[in-house]
Design an enzyme around this catalytic site. Structure first.
Site, PDB file in Angstrom:
ATOM      1  N   ASP A 196      -7.611 -15.959   2.788  1.00  0.00           N
ATOM      2  CA  ASP A 196      -8.643 -15.974   2.670  1.00  0.00           C
ATOM      3  C   ASP A 196      -9.951 -15.673   1.330  1.00  0.00           C
ATOM      4  O   ASP A 196     -10.115 -16.739   1.306  1.00  0.00           O
ATOM      5  CB  ASP A 196     -10.083 -15.244   3.991  1.00  0.00           C
ATOM      6  CG  ASP A 196      -9.435 -15.729   4.882  1.00  0.00           C
ATOM      7  OD1 ASP A 196      -8.493 -17.057   5.614  1.00  0.00           O
ATOM      8  OD2 ASP A 196     -10.024 -15.581   5.915  1.00  0.00           O
TER       9      ASP A 196
ATOM     10  N   LYS B  10       0.857  -1.314  -0.055  1.00  0.00           N
ATOM     11  CA  LYS B  10      -0.065   0.089   0.183  1.00  0.00           C
ATOM     12  C   LYS B  10       0.903   0.857   0.064  1.00  0.00           C
ATOM     13  O   LYS B  10       0.424   2.172   0.804  1.00  0.00           O
ATOM     14  CB  LYS B  10      -0.867  -0.398   1.055  1.00  0.00           C
ATOM     15  CG  LYS B  10      -1.671   0.799   1.359  1.00  0.00           C
ATOM     16  CD  LYS B  10      -2.977   0.693   0.227  1.00  0.00           C
ATOM     17  CE  LYS B  10      -4.061   1.515   0.122  1.00  0.00           C
ATOM     18  NZ  LYS B  10      -5.184   1.589  -0.594  1.00  0.00           N
TER      19      LYS B  10
ATOM     20  N   ASP C 296      -3.525 -11.741   5.513  1.00  0.00           N
ATOM     21  CA  ASP C 296      -3.894 -12.063   5.849  1.00  0.00           C
ATOM     22  C   ASP C 296      -5.848 -12.781   5.538  1.00  0.00           C
ATOM     23  O   ASP C 296      -6.022 -13.478   4.674  1.00  0.00           O
ATOM     24  CB  ASP C 296      -4.057 -12.440   7.375  1.00  0.00           C
ATOM     25  CG  ASP C 296      -5.570 -12.831   7.985  1.00  0.00           C
ATOM     26  OD1 ASP C 296      -5.512 -13.607   7.997  1.00  0.00           O
ATOM     27  OD2 ASP C 296      -5.798 -11.856   9.050  1.00  0.00           O
TER      28      ASP C 296
HETATM   29  C1  IPM Z   1      -4.334 -17.402   9.934  1.00  0.00           C
HETATM   30  C2  IPM Z   1      -5.545 -16.693  11.146  1.00  0.00           C
HETATM   31  C3  IPM Z   1      -4.833 -16.189  12.086  1.00  0.00           C
HETATM   32  C4  IPM Z   1      -3.677 -15.449  11.416  1.00  0.00           C
HETATM   33  C5  IPM Z   1      -5.342 -15.734  13.935  1.00  0.00           C
HETATM   34  C6  IPM Z   1      -6.218 -17.194  14.166  1.00  0.00           C
HETATM   35  C7  IPM Z   1      -4.272 -15.944  14.675  1.00  0.00           C
HETATM   36  O1  IPM Z   1      -6.420 -15.710  10.478  1.00  0.00           O
HETATM   37  O2  IPM Z   1      -3.684 -18.136  10.409  1.00  0.00           O
HETATM   38  O3  IPM Z   1      -4.726 -16.706   8.689  1.00  0.00           O
HETATM   39  O4  IPM Z   1      -4.608 -13.856  11.438  1.00  0.00           O
HETATM   40  O5  IPM Z   1      -3.059 -15.452  11.413  1.00  0.00           O
HETATM   41 MG    MG Z   2      -6.226 -15.227   7.783  1.00  0.00          MG
END
Ligand code: IPM
Ligand code: MG
Length: 363
Positions: free
Chosen positions: A252, A192, A248
């Site tokens: 996802d 960013k 992170d």
């Molecule tokens: C991941 C999870 C973790 C993170 C959490 C559970 C602390 O979201 O492994 O991506 O944020 O790293």
């Molecule tokens: Mg995560």
């Protein structure tokens, strides 16, 4: 041949079931390949809080420090949701990443053709998607100081600090280039830098390092734009390298567009240690029901064989066995669609083990 030592941390929720499955598959590999694996269990997460009063007991850490690799299930659950941030099961995960200096988190996002219908994206958009997010895992706003909630003029103020040294950036960026060299030689660096100085430094380091990898095509994207491009043109990515918090979030997103969150493994690598775990969480709502999808954990074992033990054929055999059972129509409920064969954790695991020999012979 000496045995490979694996620390096994099952954790909470579905963790124990899926790790058991992965271990059964590992025994299958042991049988076919003649390599042996020595397993020792330790506590992490909520179970560790319940039994030892802390999410990462010292004895668990010691076990991991002695091992050649760590296999982890999942941590967390509603039982521990009301604990303060510093005492939650997730803390165990953050502490082990830091203690083992696991700075590079590899999260593949791959679309399996038999499951393409489960993607929330149109088939023609998502077809052929096969990229890997490399997320920096031991720095950034996750660990930066100062942090906390303070009082300023009688009002509360929440503070976290985004912080990266150039060495921390460089080692993960280099990992990104190295992985790209073994794949399709395309690296997308995400930052960013239109707003954040930390990101400006990140981009500079990528530009410095690219000189050492002239064959790799480099693309820089701002994180917001990258989030958009991942849903618009997912199949154009090969390796995405980024910091802890952006990684992170993007990993996802990357996982869900494949339609197979229950299928995706991960590796967290440092210079000396390595930890392997499924991308999905502890799924407390289905724990103990025998319906959890063990594939992500089984594929995490494949990553362990590849990255920690350099057993490429063994890794490929597991991956091929998984593809074979999908082609044969086996589905746990999370990936089920009409006309397929709905099975539980045990049947899925047994089917993969049965296919393992066929897969092994094919290489
Ligand atoms: C991941 C999870 C973790 C993170 C959490 C559970 C602390 O979201 O492994 O991506 O944020 O790293
Ligand atoms: Mg995560």
């Amino acid at each position: 041949m000496p045995a490979y030592k694996i620390a096994v941390l099952k954790g909470d929720g579905i963790g124990p079931e899926i790790v058991e499955s992965a271990i059964k598959v590992l025994k299958g590999v042991e049988h076919l390949s003649g390599h042996s694996f020595e397993l020792e269990e330790g506590l992490i997460g909520g179970v560790a809080i319940d039994q030892k009063g802390e999410p990462l007991p010292q004895e668990t850490l010691d076990l991991c420090l002695k091992a050649d690799a760590v296999l982890l299930g999942a941590v967390g659950g509603p039982k521990w949701d009301n604990l303060p941030t510093s005492k939650r099961p997730e803390r165990g995960l953050l502490e082990i990443r830091k203690a083992l200096d696991l700075y590079a988190n590899l999260r593949p996002a791959k679309v399996y053709e038999p499951l393409i219908g489960a993607s929330p994206l149109k088939e023609e958009v998502v077809r052929g998607t096969d990229f890997i997010v490399i997320r920096e895992l031991t720095g950034d706003v996750y660990y930066g100081e100062p942090r906390g909630i303070f009082l300023e003029g009688g009002k509360r103020i929440g503070i976290n600090t985004m912080r990266y040294t150039e060495d921390e950036i460089r080692r993960v960026v280099v990992k990104g280039f190295e992985v790209a060299m073994k794949r399709r030689k395309k690296l997308t660096s995400v930052d960013k830098s239109n707003v954040l100085e930390v990101s400006g430094l990140w981009r500079d380091v990528v530009e410095e390092e690219r000189k050492n990898y002239p064959e790799v095509e480099v693309e820089h994207l701002y994180v917001d734009n990258c989030a958009m491009q991942i849903v618009r043109r997912p199949s154009s990515f090969d390796v995405i390298v980024t910091g802890n918090i952006f990684g992170d979030i993007l990993s996802d997103e990357a996982a869900v567009i494949t339609g197979s969150l229950g299928m995706l493994p991960s590796a967290s690598l440092g210079e000396r240690y390595a930890l392997y775990e499924p991308i999905h969480g502890s799924a407390p709502d289905i724990a103990g029901k025998g319906i959890a999808n063990p594939i992500a954990t089984i594929l995490s074992v494949a990553m362990m064989l590849r990255y920690s033990f350099h057993l490429e054929k063994e890794a490929k055999a597991i991956e091929r066995a998984v593809e074979l059972v999908l082609e044969k129509g086996y589905r746990t409920p999370d990936i089920y669609s009409e006309g397929c064969l709905k099975v539980g954790t045990k049947e899925m695991t047994d089917a993969i083990i049965s296919s393992l020999e066929e897969a092994w012979q094919s290489f």
